[in-house]
Design an enzyme around this catalytic site. Structure first.
Site, PDB file in Angstrom:
ATOM      1  N   ASN A 226      39.808  45.320  29.452  1.00  0.00           N
ATOM      2  CA  ASN A 226      38.945  44.586  30.383  1.00  0.00           C
ATOM      3  C   ASN A 226      37.844  45.506  30.932  1.00  0.00           C
ATOM      4  O   ASN A 226      38.135  46.660  31.296  1.00  0.00           O
ATOM      5  CB  ASN A 226      39.842  44.101  31.546  1.00  0.00           C
ATOM      6  CG  ASN A 226      39.179  43.104  32.462  1.00  0.00           C
ATOM      7  OD1 ASN A 226      38.658  42.085  32.007  1.00  0.00           O
ATOM      8  ND2 ASN A 226      39.217  43.362  33.761  1.00  0.00           N
ATOM      9  N   HIS A 262      30.629  40.150  36.258  1.00  0.00           N
ATOM     10  CA  HIS A 262      30.101  40.233  37.618  1.00  0.00           C
ATOM     11  C   HIS A 262      28.578  40.257  37.495  1.00  0.00           C
ATOM     12  O   HIS A 262      27.995  41.299  37.185  1.00  0.00           O
ATOM     13  CB  HIS A 262      30.585  41.509  38.315  1.00  0.00           C
ATOM     14  CG  HIS A 262      32.065  41.523  38.578  1.00  0.00           C
ATOM     15  ND1 HIS A 262      32.660  40.650  39.464  1.00  0.00           N
ATOM     16  CD2 HIS A 262      33.066  42.284  38.073  1.00  0.00           C
ATOM     17  CE1 HIS A 262      33.970  40.879  39.509  1.00  0.00           C
ATOM     18  NE2 HIS A 262      34.245  41.862  38.664  1.00  0.00           N
ATOM     19  N   GLU A 290      36.441  37.872  35.536  1.00  0.00           N
ATOM     20  CA  GLU A 290      36.176  38.130  36.963  1.00  0.00           C
ATOM     21  C   GLU A 290      34.796  37.592  37.354  1.00  0.00           C
ATOM     22  O   GLU A 290      34.024  38.266  38.046  1.00  0.00           O
ATOM     23  CB  GLU A 290      36.241  39.638  37.260  1.00  0.00           C
ATOM     24  CG  GLU A 290      37.542  40.289  36.835  1.00  0.00           C
ATOM     25  CD  GLU A 290      37.638  41.769  37.193  1.00  0.00           C
ATOM     26  OE1 GLU A 290      36.828  42.261  38.005  1.00  0.00           O
ATOM     27  OE2 GLU A 290      38.527  42.442  36.646  1.00  0.00           O
TER      28      GLU A 290
HETATM   29  C1  XIL Z   1      38.308  44.497  43.669  1.00  0.00           C
HETATM   30  C2  XIL Z   1      38.916  43.564  44.706  1.00  0.00           C
HETATM   31  O1  XIL Z   1      38.265  42.318  44.621  1.00  0.00           O
HETATM   32  C3  XIL Z   1      38.776  44.141  46.089  1.00  0.00           C
HETATM   33  O2  XIL Z   1      39.476  43.342  47.033  1.00  0.00           O
HETATM   34  C4  XIL Z   1      39.315  45.572  46.115  1.00  0.00           C
HETATM   35  O3  XIL Z   1      39.063  46.137  47.386  1.00  0.00           O
HETATM   36  C5  XIL Z   1      38.665  46.404  45.052  1.00  0.00           C
HETATM   37  O4  XIL Z   1      38.852  45.790  43.782  1.00  0.00           O
HETATM   38  N1  XIL Z   1      36.695  45.127  38.845  1.00  0.00           N
HETATM   39  C6  XIL Z   1      38.053  44.892  38.817  1.00  0.00           C
HETATM   40  C7  XIL Z   1      38.729  44.354  40.021  1.00  0.00           C
HETATM   41  O5  XIL Z   1      38.666  45.024  37.748  1.00  0.00           O
HETATM   42  O6  XIL Z   1      40.061  44.788  40.133  1.00  0.00           O
HETATM   43  C8  XIL Z   1      37.962  44.681  41.290  1.00  0.00           C
HETATM   44  O7  XIL Z   1      38.605  44.003  42.374  1.00  0.00           O
HETATM   45  C9  XIL Z   1      36.521  44.279  41.152  1.00  0.00           C
HETATM   46  C10 XIL Z   1      35.871  45.025  40.012  1.00  0.00           C
END
Ligand code: XIL
Length: 390
Positions: A226, A262, A290
């Site tokens: 991932n 993202h 995500e």
């Molecule tokens: C983020 C969470 O959303 C937050 O609450 C935490 O403080 C930090 O991590 N990539 C990822 C996720 O794979 O696990 C992350 O999640 C966001 C970026």
């Protein structure tokens, strides 16, 4: 794992083209809906989900729609819990399966958050994306007090990593649909991230080890790599592509690649569809894991976009992310990173940005939600994708 068919474009019609059509009547008029509603219920007592929910609309094309969840809110926040149950057919723990949470002191495990999430998913006919087993971030303090260095030797670190991967995968054995086995192993320029795992091995071989150990511990889980920014073709996406190709050639048990997705309206929309397609052609599943679309917001209102242009850009980006997944048959799940703006990680991490999710701060669905509904509805009749457990 069944042989994957190559990606098939299914010609999803643009939501914009039918934005005026009332969605509810379009759904009511769909001959497929009644039949699907019948077959989707395992028994007469199975819960009924709204026909226009994301989970039911996704089910018609075999696409699971998910959300990252915080189990602390389940059962305590009624509106949050209702949406979590009704809208999604797969869930991801936003934080509670991460190493710092599950093993806060060496040898002392806390599975409570993960277990609660798994129980919730089971009760609501949802599958779980386990997140994650190996990462550079959110590691326990006993392992790396500053997040970058450790006092353990290379040999010790390898043993610690093996124990962690196997203990966690064994604890949740049989309950996880997809595991993010390794998260974010590369820098944006395509070089390996020199975290404690890379330094312990002197190379990226920890990745193959982690997949092999996870597979031994839970042979039925689909094992994913991932990462973020692999939606764009470039050095990072190319590096991950070569890695997956090599792992497959070596017979390492990897079955999927997760595109975090993202996105941010200040950057161009990525060539995500081309990347999902080329990774799928390596013989792996792909997933958007995500998804969120952030934008600049008003200084006095954390989740209000600065202007209408950015707001409509967000809606357009959301629509494209789901259409890209729908157009690639190997894309088996689509998961936004949460669903309410009040709970999003974005404002805390990206200064001045927010409004990144499908529901507003009061948990009211935004326009982006309606567009995702429409895109799913209009994909009805498309090739059904397989999302079996094997
Ligand atoms: C983020 C969470 O959303 C937050 O609450 C935490 O403080 C930090 O991590 N990539 C990822 C996720 O794979 O696990 C992350 O999640 C966001 C970026």
């Amino acid at each position: 794992m069944p042989a994957l068919r190559r990606s098939v474009a299914i010609g999803v019609i643009s939501a914009a083209a039918v934005a005026a059509a009332p969605l509810a009547s379009a759904i009511a008029a769909s001959p497929a809906t009644a039949a699907t509603a019948k077959t989707s219920s395992a028994s007469a007592n199975a819960p009924k989900y709204p026909k226009d929910s994301l989970r039911e609309l996704g089910q018609k094309v075999g696409l699971r729609i998910g959300a990252a969840l915080n189990p602390d809110l389940l059962g305590t926040d009624a509106a949050y819990t209702k949406i979590a149950k009704q809208q999604f057919s797969t869930v991801t723990p936003e934080n509670v399966m991460k190493w710092e949470v599950v093993e806060p002191a060496k040898g002392t495990y806390d599975w409570s958050g993960g277990d609660k999430l798994v129980d919730f998913a089971h009760a609501n006919h949802q599958r779980v994306r386990g997140h994650n087993l190996v990462w550079h971030s959110q590691l326990p303090k006993w392992l790396t007090p500053d997040g970058f260095t450790t006092t353990y030797s290379s040999a010790q670190l390898k043993a610690i990593l093996k124990k962690h991967v196997q203990d966690e995968a064994r604890h949740f054995k049989g309950k996880i649909w997809q595991w993010d086995v390794v998260n974010e192993a590369f820098n944006d320029d395509g070089t390996p991230r020199e975290d404690i795992w890379y330094k312990a091995y002197g190379n990226l071989d920890y990745i193959a080890d982690a997949f092999t150990w996870a597979h031994q511990a839970d042979p039925k889980a689909l094992l994913f790599y991932n990462d973020y920014n692999i939606e764009f073709t470039g050095p990072k996406s190319n590096a991950v592509y070569s890695l997956v190709k090599k792992l497959k050639a070596r017979g390492v048990p990897i079955q999927g690649v997760g595109f975090q997705t993202h996105l941010d309206t200040q950057y161009p929309y990525p060539d995500l569809r081309a990347n999902l397609t080329r990774f799928a052609a390596l013989g792996v599943y792909v997933a958007e894991t995500e998804v969120d679309v952030r934008t600049f917001t008003k200084p006095d209102a954390m989740n209000t976009p600065v202007d209408g242009v950015h707001e409509s850009a967000q809606v357009a980006y959301w629509s494209r992310t789901i259409q890209d997944c729908l157009s690639v048959k190997a894309c088996i799940s689509y998961t936004p990173w949460g669903f309410g703006d009040a709970y999003s990680w974005v404002p805390g991490v990206f200064a001045g940005e927010g409004a990144a999710l499908l529901y507003d701060e009061q948990l009211q669905p935004k326009q982006a939600y309606t567009v995702i509904q429409q895109d799913l509805e209009l994909a009805d009749g498309a090739t059904h994708r397989s999302h079996s457990q094997d």
